[in-house]
Scaffold this motif. Sequence first.
Motif, short mmCIF file in Angstrom:
data_model
loop_
_atom_site.label_atom_id
_atom_site.label_comp_id
_atom_site.label_asym_id
_atom_site.label_seq_id
_atom_site.Cartn_x
_atom_site.Cartn_y
_atom_site.Cartn_z
N ALA A 173 51.44 25.29 -59.69
CA ALA A 173 52.68 25.60 -58.96
C ALA A 173 52.72 24.91 -57.61
CB ALA A 173 52.82 27.11 -58.79
N GLY A 174 52.34 23.64 -57.60
CA GLY A 174 52.55 22.81 -56.43
C GLY A 174 53.92 22.14 -56.52
N PRO A 175 54.17 21.10 -55.74
CA PRO A 175 55.48 20.44 -55.78
C PRO A 175 55.87 19.94 -57.16
CG PRO A 175 54.29 19.77 -53.82
CD PRO A 175 53.32 20.58 -54.64
N ALA A 176 54.91 19.43 -57.95
CA ALA A 176 55.24 18.95 -59.29
C ALA A 176 55.62 20.11 -60.21
CB ALA A 176 54.08 18.16 -59.89
N GLY A 177 54.77 21.13 -60.25
CA GLY A 177 55.04 22.26 -61.13
C GLY A 177 56.32 22.98 -60.78
N LEU A 178 56.59 23.16 -59.51
CA LEU A 178 57.80 23.86 -59.09
C LEU A 178 59.05 23.03 -59.36
CD1 LEU A 178 56.43 25.47 -55.83
CD2 LEU A 178 57.32 26.71 -57.81
N THR A 179 58.96 21.72 -59.17
CA THR A 179 60.11 20.86 -59.50
C THR A 179 60.43 20.96 -60.97
OG1 THR A 179 59.63 19.30 -57.71
CG2 THR A 179 60.95 18.48 -59.54
N PHE B 87 52.43 29.23 -64.30
CA PHE B 87 51.19 29.87 -63.90
C PHE B 87 50.70 29.28 -62.58
CE2 PHE B 87 50.59 30.70 -68.62
CZ PHE B 87 51.02 32.01 -68.51
N ASP B 88 50.48 30.14 -61.62
CA ASP B 88 50.12 29.74 -60.26
C ASP B 88 48.76 30.34 -59.91
OD1 ASP B 88 49.95 29.11 -57.60
OD2 ASP B 88 51.80 30.13 -57.00
N SER B 89 47.75 29.48 -59.75
CA SER B 89 46.42 29.96 -59.37
C SER B 89 46.27 30.08 -57.86
CB SER B 89 45.34 29.01 -59.91
OG SER B 89 45.41 27.75 -59.25
N GLY B 90 47.31 29.67 -57.12
CA GLY B 90 47.28 29.79 -55.67
C GLY B 90 46.45 28.74 -54.97
N SER B 91 46.22 27.59 -55.63
CA SER B 91 45.35 26.57 -55.04
C SER B 91 46.05 25.23 -54.86
CB SER B 91 44.10 26.39 -55.90
OG SER B 91 44.46 26.00 -57.22
N SER B 92 47.36 25.25 -54.65
CA SER B 92 48.07 23.99 -54.44
C SER B 92 47.58 23.30 -53.17
CB SER B 92 49.57 24.24 -54.32
OG SER B 92 50.24 23.06 -53.90
N GLU C 174 53.95 33.42 -62.50
CA GLU C 174 52.93 34.45 -62.62
C GLU C 174 51.65 33.97 -61.96
OE1 GLU C 174 53.10 36.51 -66.62
OE2 GLU C 174 54.30 34.72 -67.04
N GLU C 175 51.07 34.81 -61.12
CA GLU C 175 49.87 34.45 -60.39
C GLU C 175 48.64 34.72 -61.24
OE1 GLU C 175 49.96 36.43 -56.64
OE2 GLU C 175 51.79 35.44 -55.99
N MET C 176 48.19 33.71 -61.92
CA MET C 176 46.99 33.83 -62.73
C MET C 176 46.41 32.44 -62.98
SD MET C 176 48.62 34.94 -66.41
CE MET C 176 49.48 36.35 -65.73
N ALA D 13 48.40 27.23 -77.45
CA ALA D 13 47.93 28.53 -76.97
C ALA D 13 47.37 28.32 -75.57
CB ALA D 13 46.86 29.10 -77.90
N VAL D 14 47.84 29.12 -74.63
CA VAL D 14 47.39 29.03 -73.24
C VAL D 14 46.72 30.34 -72.88
CG1 VAL D 14 48.10 28.71 -70.85
CG2 VAL D 14 49.26 27.44 -72.66
N THR D 15 45.44 30.28 -72.59
CA THR D 15 44.67 31.48 -72.27
C THR D 15 44.47 31.55 -70.76
OG1 THR D 15 43.51 31.32 -74.38
CG2 THR D 15 42.52 32.71 -72.68
N THR D 16 44.75 32.72 -70.20
CA THR D 16 44.55 32.94 -68.77
C THR D 16 43.48 34.00 -68.58
OG1 THR D 16 46.10 34.78 -68.44
CG2 THR D 16 47.03 32.54 -68.52
N ASP D 17 43.20 34.31 -67.32
CA ASP D 17 42.22 35.36 -67.03
C ASP D 17 42.80 36.75 -67.24
OD1 ASP D 17 43.98 35.19 -64.93
OD2 ASP D 17 42.47 34.74 -63.41
N VAL D 18 44.06 36.80 -67.72
CA VAL D 18 44.72 38.08 -67.97
C VAL D 18 45.07 38.26 -69.45
CG1 VAL D 18 46.74 39.50 -67.46
CG2 VAL D 18 45.65 38.19 -65.64
#
Length: 316
Positions: free
Chosen positions: A23-29, A44-49, A88-90, A103-108
Amino acid sequence: MYIRGWRLARRRFGVDDCIIIGAGPAGLTAAIYLARFHLSIRLFDSGSSRAAMIPCTHNHAGYPEGIAGKELLRLMRVQAAHYGALREEMRVTELTREGENFAVTTDVASYRARTVLLATGVVNHRPAALLPEVHDPALERGLLRYCPICDGYEVTDRRVAVIGTGDHGMREALFLRGYTSDVTLVAPEAEHALAPDCARALDDAGIVRIDGPCGGYAIEGDRLAFDTARGRMAFDSVYPALGSRIRSRLAVAAGARASDEGCLEVDDHQRTSIPGLFAAGDVVKGLDQISHAMGEAGVAATAIRNLLAERRPLRR
């Protein structure tokens, strides 16, 4: 309300049109584009942009006084949410093929999607001895910088150090020589590892070379200071030229082709070697520029929409 309900109805079958990872500039665009195409998406946003680290960018068009990276991301998130994009923050841990879908697996939990866009970016390598309590304040004050293309203008006629060696360190030092005559290339660990032609290029440009190791980083007054083989030195700005780690592991593990450095290989439509898997931004070999990442994301999002339309008509 009708549009949002329509999107949720399309998701009842448990398969999203697209999952965006990053969810940096590329993902958000891409999220803005795809939501406005009336597609069901997850972001999916890991918060590390890496963009969040930018104190203020002055070369992003449309902001004459500059804009902080965190504020730019906030505005883009607001815009994406306005059109119903679900963020979603994961953290995503695995990406696999399931027939024509993914299939995309997250920590949730695990999710399924018809297409996936990877916009996971890169992580800059930092000097090992530069502790967070010095790194972050130095970054905020512009004493530590990572992108001479983005902010070389801000160090015009200032005293600048580049921490690096070899061809990569030489090229960054030479690039910054276009902004200031006071550039010093400092080896990060021991003696410089420079080929004769690199050494000649540095000498011709008047760039000082100093051996390492570097250590004892501290903000002293208005400068960032550290120890070198010639003793303690202080600079108005310091650029680590230590390379980066490309965050392409998810795609590579799924079978996507990448360069030796880890940059994902894509075609002119941002398609990877896996059908239905796209990539945009710094995870693809490019300029490491916000504008470039956003442009790639727009291309990828349009290609995703057209691919989905080929599989089945997209009609209201």
